[in-house]
Design a protein around this motif. Sequence first.
Motif, short mmCIF file in Angstrom:
data_model
loop_
_atom_site.label_atom_id
_atom_site.label_comp_id
_atom_site.label_asym_id
_atom_site.label_seq_id
_atom_site.Cartn_x
_atom_site.Cartn_y
_atom_site.Cartn_z
N ARG A 30 -1.88 1.96 -1.98
CA ARG A 30 -0.61 1.48 -1.97
C ARG A 30 -0.60 -0.25 -1.95
N VAL A 31 -1.43 -0.74 -1.22
CA VAL A 31 -1.50 -2.16 -1.25
C VAL A 31 -2.04 -2.77 -2.66
N ASN A 32 -3.18 -1.84 -3.10
CA ASN A 32 -3.62 -2.26 -4.50
C ASN A 32 -2.41 -2.31 -5.33
N ARG A 33 -1.69 -1.39 -5.30
CA ARG A 33 -0.77 -1.27 -6.64
C ARG A 33 0.52 -2.33 -6.25
N ALA A 34 0.81 -2.49 -4.90
CA ALA A 34 1.70 -3.85 -4.56
C ALA A 34 1.34 -5.07 -5.02
N THR A 35 -0.18 -5.45 -4.90
CA THR A 35 -0.65 -6.79 -5.30
C THR A 35 -0.76 -6.64 -6.86
N GLY A 36 -1.15 -5.87 -7.37
CA GLY A 36 -1.02 -5.92 -8.82
C GLY A 36 0.28 -5.79 -9.50
N ARG A 37 1.26 -5.40 -9.06
CA ARG A 37 2.64 -5.49 -9.72
C ARG A 37 3.24 -7.12 -9.30
N CYS A 38 2.87 -7.58 -8.13
CA CYS A 38 3.56 -8.92 -8.09
C CYS A 38 2.68 -9.96 -8.67
N LEU A 39 1.51 -9.84 -9.36
CA LEU A 39 0.68 -10.81 -9.97
C LEU A 39 1.13 -10.82 -11.51
N THR A 40 2.05 -9.98 -11.86
CA THR A 40 2.13 -9.83 -13.34
C THR A 40 3.08 -10.94 -14.24
N GLU B 179 -2.34 -9.62 1.61
CA GLU B 179 -2.22 -10.87 2.55
C GLU B 179 -1.14 -10.53 3.50
N SER B 180 -0.01 -9.65 2.87
CA SER B 180 1.15 -9.50 3.77
C SER B 180 0.68 -8.62 4.88
N THR B 181 -0.18 -7.78 4.72
CA THR B 181 -0.57 -6.79 5.95
C THR B 181 -1.18 -7.58 7.18
N VAL B 182 -1.65 -8.61 6.48
CA VAL B 182 -2.47 -9.45 7.89
C VAL B 182 -1.26 -10.12 8.85
N TYR B 183 -0.29 -10.49 8.09
CA TYR B 183 0.76 -11.27 8.87
C TYR B 183 1.60 -10.18 9.56
#
Length: 598
Positions: free
Chosen positions: A467-477, A556-560
């Motif tokens: 789920r984290v990888n999908r979110a990261t990938g989508r936001c960077l497009t 990164e959001s999961t860290v915060y």
Amino acid sequence: MNDTKGTPALPPALAAELDRHWIRLTLIAWIVVAIFYVWQRWSAIHWLSLGDTDDNMRLMQVRALLGGQGWYDLRNYRLNPPGGFDIHWSRIVDLPIAALILLLRPFVGNAEAEKLACGIAPLIPLAATLLGIGATVRRLVAPTAWPLAIVFMMGSTVALLMFMPDRIDHHGWQLAMLSLTVAGLCDPRGPRGGAMVGLASAVSLTIGLEMLPYCAMAGAIIALRWVWDAAERQRLLTYALALGGGCAAGFAIFASEANRVMRCDALTPIWLSVFVAAGALLALLAMVSPPRRGVRLALAVAAGAIIVTGFALLFPQCLGRPEQVSDELYNNWLGNVREAKPIYRHPLRVGLPLMALPTMGLIGALIATWRARREPSALGWACVTLFAVFAMAMLLWQVRAGPAAQVLAIPGVTALGWLILPWLLGHRSLFVRVFGTVAVFIAISGLFAGLALKWFPIDRPKPYVQRVNRATGRCLTLPAMDPLNRLPRQTIFTFVDLGPRLIALTHHNAIAGPYHRNGDAILDVQHAFKRSPAEARAIMKRHGATLMLVCPNMAESTVYRDRAPGGFYDRLAHGETFDWLQSVPMPKGSPLRLYRIR
């Protein structure tokens, strides 16, 4: 081992052509490979899919150069404006990207020229890598073994990724210099080989210090060759002169204004003095070159001790972290970078495919060294084996050593394949010829590791990670970021790992990127998202930010959210609203959340 034992039965005319025209044929093979990867990854090229923060920053550095920014000014003014921050890179890697943009721009326009340049430029150092590997296996295995080496290189997992379209950062160029270094170590012509090792090391060090341990290892191997055989003095001399002179030239031509101070993270006056002093000492040893081996060993050890002791006494600030970051920044960020952790700290799905090829390469190098123990190629194989052992040890320090370990494994696996595959191909049994050859190739190449992870449920990524990888990938497009360009240019407060991508795809400014010289801004971003809403607003206002951009579930959001319960971002992620933060509409389905800061 450079003989005909185990050599595949090739027609004499074909063998002669493969030997005589190997450079031309290697370049033809490279062109075919390059065309294939550009075609295969055309969609990524079209969407400017620069997946790594460093690739985005590299593009920004090239844009600044073409936009008129000074050659020696590597400050990025769109992160942490208005002052910006200095980055520790050099412009060497910028040159082919900039040249391609200038070449293509009159025909396709600037935007398309950038996309094409980012797609083509990473494949250029692959040509040098293939030539370096080819030269090595021709000298150590057989004159016609270089096609097999190319095949094994194309099967590498992480090394080949460094040359893929849109991977425009410096790693591919440093791997190319490493392959040329190994070729120089194995060159039977001492002066030429020494010069190649010295120049390749100088170029690599001018690009960045990531390969410093390998450059030091190459120098140690050349010194050991001289200790063992005084006839190697010419190799040592040309290496020393090329290293010292090359680093001096690299510093004069490429060192930025910010790298002309006493820092430890790049080719600054500190490291320049080390390499020039090392070159001078080694040149002196080569010129003296006493006849007794014991005396040569004592002199080599003394020279090494002088360099190490002088470095420790003159530059004690570099004995710790070369990045010279604060304890807080190291504990909160730099010490948690995944690629800086040893391989045994990574899950099996990462470590097994990465280790498979270097392991087979080391086995092959050891066998080849033993078989060549009474032949002229023995010394060259000893160099390859030492480097292979060193690369394996480096993986126990940092997993980022994986690409280099795989490149260094190619000569060993080529020797292993050259020994075993001809026997299988010549077997009377069709089953052995077909299935045996395929099975052995899969084993030697290390591809078995990836297949094992695919077929067996070993260490599968957890749904949370997916789920984290999908979110990261989508936001960077590009489609996700492009709507931001409809807003007037302003400074956007966002995650550290989102900053470089934001400034690369939009006209907005950001606060921080994951670069240690940007340390104060990184801490400000972390403090804002981890601490109270009031502190967050104060930090954002201090940086002149008028918008805030977040990507829910980005890594990164999961860290915060998870490590700072009750902090500003944790409360925001759980739906709390704040009177100083106004939601700005984004297109339906957008993975990003945008807010106006009041």
